[in-house]
Write an enzyme that holds these catalytic residues in place. Structure first.
Site, PDB file in Angstrom:
ATOM      1  N   SER D 249       0.906  -0.972  -0.045  1.00 14.43           N
ATOM      2  CA  SER D 249      -0.130  -0.134  -0.081  1.00 14.43           C
ATOM      3  C   SER D 249       1.109   1.415   0.550  1.00 14.43           C
ATOM      4  O   SER D 249       2.055   1.177   0.840  1.00 14.43           O
ATOM      5  CB  SER D 249      -1.031  -0.349   1.529  1.00 14.43           C
ATOM      6  OG  SER D 249      -1.178   1.232   1.548  1.00 14.43           O
ATOM      7  N   LYS D 255       0.222  -3.709   5.722  1.00 17.42           N
ATOM      8  CA  LYS D 255      -0.557  -3.741   4.961  1.00 17.42           C
ATOM      9  C   LYS D 255      -0.053  -4.438   3.357  1.00 17.42           C
ATOM     10  O   LYS D 255       0.697  -4.367   3.176  1.00 17.42           O
ATOM     11  CB  LYS D 255      -1.837  -2.782   3.829  1.00 17.42           C
ATOM     12  CG  LYS D 255      -2.505  -1.755   4.822  1.00 17.42           C
ATOM     13  CD  LYS D 255      -4.237  -1.471   3.953  1.00 17.42           C
ATOM     14  CE  LYS D 255      -4.955  -2.284   3.273  1.00 17.42           C
ATOM     15  NZ  LYS D 255      -5.884  -2.264   2.876  1.00 17.42           N
ATOM     16  N   ASN D 257      -2.091  -6.363   0.441  1.00 12.72           N
ATOM     17  CA  ASN D 257      -3.819  -6.196   0.184  1.00 12.72           C
ATOM     18  C   ASN D 257      -3.756  -7.768  -0.746  1.00 12.72           C
ATOM     19  O   ASN D 257      -2.474  -8.111  -1.713  1.00 12.72           O
ATOM     20  CB  ASN D 257      -3.998  -5.291  -1.140  1.00 12.72           C
ATOM     21  CG  ASN D 257      -3.823  -3.763   0.117  1.00 12.72           C
ATOM     22  OD1 ASN D 257      -5.143  -3.802   0.727  1.00 12.72           O
ATOM     23  ND2 ASN D 257      -3.481  -2.737  -0.771  1.00 12.72           N
ATOM     24  N   ARG D 288     -22.983  -5.505 -43.887  1.00 15.02           N
ATOM     25  CA  ARG D 288     -21.889  -5.117 -42.496  1.00 15.02           C
ATOM     26  C   ARG D 288     -22.773  -3.948 -42.027  1.00 15.02           C
ATOM     27  O   ARG D 288     -23.192  -2.599 -42.511  1.00 15.02           O
ATOM     28  CB  ARG D 288     -20.593  -4.374 -44.219  1.00 15.02           C
ATOM     29  CG  ARG D 288     -19.211  -3.960 -42.842  1.00 15.02           C
ATOM     30  CD  ARG D 288     -17.900  -3.697 -44.141  1.00 15.02           C
ATOM     31  NE  ARG D 288     -17.946  -4.290 -45.231  1.00 15.02           N
ATOM     32  CZ  ARG D 288     -17.565  -5.488 -45.099  1.00 15.02           C
ATOM     33  NH1 ARG D 288     -17.260  -5.965 -44.441  1.00 15.02           N
ATOM     34  NH2 ARG D 288     -17.852  -5.881 -46.544  1.00 15.02           N
TER      35      ARG D 288
END
Lengths: 361, 361, 361, 361
Positions: D249, D255, D257, D288
């Site tokens: 982080s 942290k 994650n 088309r």
């Protein structure tokens, strides 16, 4: 939902998990039970599932005859078993009707393609004139696309139209090792495929609904073509000859709106969003989703209704497509590039017809 | 639909376009007319609009009293005038209820936020512990988001909930220059905004439905938070205290499912696909679409039903949200990073409360 | 991203949170820093955010001059602060350009509407002839719709183009009560709105992107009309006079494809799905989403690219729309219902022009 | 794009439609041609297709050697032939890599399932505790779902990864009856399926992309489960053991994650909207599309990028999924209903393993 509960009870009785008498009572009680649907729906809100009040009512009705048998109602099953199986059961006749409609439309369009294999018309790309083609190739391509869709739908249906019968977390907890056999019996009785519990991994089911989507998109594409050709300035096709009351306008008595096209185009406009919700619902939590699966319940009827609109359109087209060869010729002469007024499509029609062969005999 | 037709007739009578007696007869006939809805729907398929058989029936009923007056039914109007106005009229009370529900939920949540402004809990990002916050800030943010949604919805409603009254192509053809005045009268009678015909350029209406979507997304986000906090391993909030029968499972008597969250999350799962269809429908052809606008008719009830699920959830939350400060403290102590266990949010709460001030008095 | 970091440092220096010398060094280092973008992207995968390697590189560069100042890089900020602010900063000039383009297109179309207020053409509904209208009303409606979209976009932009500056969970943790003042400074320096942290409640931002969507849908609707009118069998309008190389085909030298329409229609086809993803992303978890917000990063450039295609189309239309009054007259005579060949639109044009008044002076 | 042009020329030379020398020159010129991509893109805007300037440049380069051979460049082909074939060619190695990744992930997960077939954990429904299951069944279901997706993808790929080679309107106009043979040669050279021109009826291709979508949804569902189990309050699984820098982080050094989950969830969030656009694009005009097909060009790279994110996640999971049996046991004891703490899943694991048998040997 009743079909699921009585088939489950019968299968469990066959395997000795509950008494035959209970199974018989559950089936006979269910067959004559009348639900107060409004009350059921109101009550369902409290548990976020119709199954809780439904089972309570069925159980109470059985208990009025035999309190012991009431315990065998919904035995070993859970909410999603009932609802997923019921959805599959409701979808089944729709798909059978779709198959018949598709077959009829493909047959009719294949014949029209043959009829017009030498009818020259303007091929158009980016909504501008390109070179000549035959009306036969245009129509054969529609039929060929529908034939592919029908085949893909059939394949997906064989796998994706399956019984759901797994109990609380899909492991047939509490059925003492007889769970898989019970499930197989239930599938056979209901005419559904037998498959591992799919409560949280639903891709065979999603694949089936995706392929319904493909039918709706093809019908939408055909309707787009027909609607463009029905513009009076173009005037090369009509979805049907003028009929009293069909395509009437509330404001302009002279108008004949392309109503079958409107249905098919509305369905095709809705389908991408419906499938997007279906796909978003699939990212579920653990052994049963919170919110995702519930969203699906509102979705499947909408998907079927879109399919129905598309089939109505195809039925109309099969019965009454009008081709105006003279206008085709006139537009080609007026707007085709010099030197490209003859369809140069050697082989193309033969290839399409080979694919359509089963529909031409 | 009857309200539109009788308001239109009254307005036209006021402007001398039709006799007062015709207007009175149209209103009184409509008031007591009973429709066979199934027949109406079946007949509607032929014209792809409910309005054709509806007007035919109203006209026939009027003609039974006065053949001359029958010609004044639906005078100068078209299908989409009736249906768009009817949609707006049906949506109006839903939005009024939504406004009341939102106001109530914001008030209740703002009070709960104040109550918990000093209740520390774990802030979480990417589903992992971050730093401490107060439960008050978390709840105040919910309330603040809803307050913004409510304001935006109100703004869009003032413009987007408009009468549709333009005749065949939106130019009030055939009303001899009195069209705009008639439209203004109709709008006033029906309590809708007056606006130029919006049959093919529908962005004020789409903007209104988009903003309904924002409410549903906020409710979904709150439900996501609550559902995560309701996991027993976390245990910091509940949508409501346990109640007999609420959240019951058909398989597991001990369970209490987060049913209000389920409703809100299902609604939020559906909304992106519903709005996608709405947006796709907007790319219309000429003065009235073929397929796009018709798709919208199936859509608006679904959007309103999703809104209803979201409001149910917010009502539940307002009435009975449970906050467990002790579990918050315990989880923070167990999983917060050292040195970040005290909410460092000076100013944040004050700013949110300032925005919520109208709801706190 | 550098603009955010240097503005943040300056604002923090102004409030005495970090030394002025650090802020100056961060700004000057950032101004001359060259990134190896491929390496940044590769490294970003490990943290699922570009900000981690970006800040590491900036910090290292600052440290080469002053190790103490390096600690002041990205002080009190988090990943989403940088990326959301950077997205807003990138979107800002796009919206300014959009505003200029829209204004120019509305002016040009309003003038063309005036010019053709007495040019009769066929009004068309459900892709069939209805009654007469003037080409002026048709074009004025386009302009009027765009004017409404422009106004709505401006309103949403004033609120939704906001700085993101909240730290780990949006509470300006660690700024000792100076967080709101710092945020206000950063907003002012960057020319963005100041707003409470919107990392997990993003509706003002979503509302802004929804309203970009409305512009794209209107452009798509206009392109649909023009493409239909450009069919040579209709021949009433062209997006531009034939020009060497514009709309060329690789296969057919004679073709002139409606390329501006193709761009606008492709953009309008993409927009519903893009917004559906945006909406689905909004149902986030806790104080910062896992997956939802990250999906948005891939989305915003796509939304802007679709907007760009739409504006290109409007620029072309403003510069070179061709109206063929003779073909309009001929088609009306050929396909209009007897008795409806004169536009009956008293008041309609005046009402539209009143709305367009700011663009006609 | 060059591979298409040189294969086309070779095939045409083989059939005597152009000289062998021209084919050789086209191939050798293409092999050393360097494009100014920015100029190409800028020029492409005028024709709304990259192919027009691309062919012009290739033709000019060939003409510098042999003016006669330049006429054989892109002979009988059109824009969409080049781009659709190029898309298929670009997708091919992605699908081959996907197949390898999926096989590896399924093998690894199947082994982990076996390893944990007797590891009890809490089954969870509606995000609340249900009854016990084994971690083995949970993981085996993931593997089983992926195995089904892989099989479906393989089937769709065999049909949907086809050459596009039809000329202006898909009828191989101008190839004097040799069109089908030429197409077959081109398909063989490029390693693609041979199929009738699919420029306007694209369902085999859409079906293939839909099935890529199913892989992404399954990966998203697995990531949802893992992310929920990685919450430290639950703590039963991790996507990988902690590693320096992975999941870092920018604000909180402590942290880690769940970054692989973030990638997979972002991809699954994007997929419904991407497929919705794909489906909307399918309702094309005539031979088309105008706008629809062009929208698809922006879409396919996004779909592949989402697939890539999902495969990255599966690679991570295969390599490093952490299962914490002790936490599973503790949560089960704490939150399981009395009497349901033993997995009652007789037969379930066997059924899943039977499906996974090819991956366990």
């Amino acid at each position: 939902m009743l079909a699921f509960e009585s088939s489950l009870a019968s299968a469990q009785a066959e395997e000795g998990l509950i008494p035959q008498s209970s199974a018989a009572l559950i089936a006979s009680t269910g067959a004559k039970l009348e639900f107060d649907v409004d009350a059921l729906v109101a009550e369902a809100k409290r548990s976020a599932t119709l199954v809780v009040p439904f089972v309570a009512e069925l159980r109470a009705a059985v208990a009025r005859s035999d309190a012991g048998a009431a315990k065998h109602v919904h035995f070993g099953a859970t909410t999603q078993d009932v609802l997923d199986t019921a959805m599959a059961l409701c979808l089944k006749p729709c798909l059978e009707e779709a198959d018949r409609s598709l077959e009829g439309a493909i047959r009719a369009l294949a014949r029209r393609a043959l009829e017009h294999r030498a009818t020259p018309m303007l091929g158009r790309t980016l909504m501008q004139p390109a070179v000549a083609m035959s009306a036969g190739v245009k129509i054969a391509r529609w039929a060929h696309a529908l034939a592919g869709d029908r085949e893909r739908l059939g394949e997906a249906q064989a796998v994706g139209l399956a019984v759901q019968c797994g109990g609380p977390i899909g492991t047939q907890q509490g059925l003492g090792g007889r769970g898989l056999v019970v499930r197989r019996h239930v599938a056979r009785r209901l005419g559904l495929a037998d498959a591992p519990s799919w409560q949280a991994h639903r891709n065979p089911w999603i694949d089936l609904l995706d392929r319904i989507g493909l039918v709706v998109l093809t019908a939408g594409k055909i309707a787009r073509d027909v609607a463009l050709l029905m513009q009076p300035e173009v005037g090369e096709m009509r979805e049907s000859p003028p009929q009293e009351g069909v395509g009437a306008s509330s404001a302009m008595p002279h108008k004949r709106n392309p109503v079958a096209c409107a249905h098919a185009l509305a369905a095709a406009t809705r389908m991408p969003g419906l499938l997007a919700t279906l796909h978003a619902s699939a990212v579920s939590e653990h052994e049963r989703a919170l919110g995702g699966w519930q969203a699906e319940l509102a979705l499947v009827p909408e998907i079927v209704s879109a399919l129905g609109s598309s089939l109505d359109f195809l039925d109309t087209l099969a019965a009454s497509l009008v081709v105006d060869a003279a206008r085709m010729k006139a537009n080609l002469d007026a707007h085709g590039a010099p030197g490209t007024l003859v369809p140069g499509e050697e082989g193309t029609m033969e290839e399409l017809l080979a694919g359509l062969n089963p529909y031409l005999t």
